[in-house]
Design a protein around this motif. Structure first.
Motif: not given
Length: 170
Positions: A61-65, A78-79, A126-128
């Motif tokens: 797994s990969l997690s964070g922001s 923050e995404q 497309k980060p919003l």
């Protein structure tokens, strides 16, 4: 890009779990691939590797922001990044690409390339900052989320005004 190699000869036949939280790996990769982003909540990668006769099984797994600019208003936000993965990697035939390579009697897995692939797949195209972000005024560049600007809004071609209220019934 910084590489993370796991030597399969050092992993017991029942498999082994690895956790990576070195943020310099991500910062270097973002710089190399020209990603305009920085660490929000630290990215943590976990991978379980099970060696097999002609390859290896892995899951993790990969997690964070990350902090990225909004695609509409350019404000940093923050995404979250989250990914689960599981795959079998086979030793590559000549001319094929693989995360697994063999040389001089050792087999090693390129975990860094797997983590990078998972990051790119989890990264929004497309980060919003929010779904209803109004973006920037195309005339003056004002942030329309903070209020209206004084620019005259283009209502389109006046010859087509009669068609604005046209509704097509199905």
């Amino acid at each position: 890009m910084k590489e993370i190699w796991l030597d399969l000869n050092d992993i017991p036949e029942e498999g082994k779990n690895f956790i990576f939280d070195d943020q310099s790996f991500w910062e270097e990769a973002w710089k190399n691939f020209k990603f305009n982003t920085s660490v929000g909540e630290p990215l943590v990668s976990e991978i379980f590797v099970l060696p097999q006769e002609n390859g290896c099984l892995y899951k993790g797994s990969l997690s964070g922001s990350v902090i990225v600019p909004c695609d509409r208003c350019m404000a940093d936000h923050e995404q979250p990044i989250s990914s689960q993965f599981e795959d079998f990697e086979q030793l590559a035939e000549e001319g094929e690409e693989s995360f697994l390579e063999a040389a001089d009697g050792t087999r090693r897995l390129n975990a860094g390339a797997i983590f990078w692939e998972q990051f790119v797949l989890a990264y929004p195209s497309k980060p919003l900052c929010s779904e209803d972000c109004k973006g920037l005024c195309p005339e003056c560049g004002a942030d329309l989320n903070k209020g209206k600007c004084e620019c005259k809004q283009d209502k389109g071609d006046p010859r087509l005004a009669v068609l604005r209220n046209l509704k097509i019934k199905n």
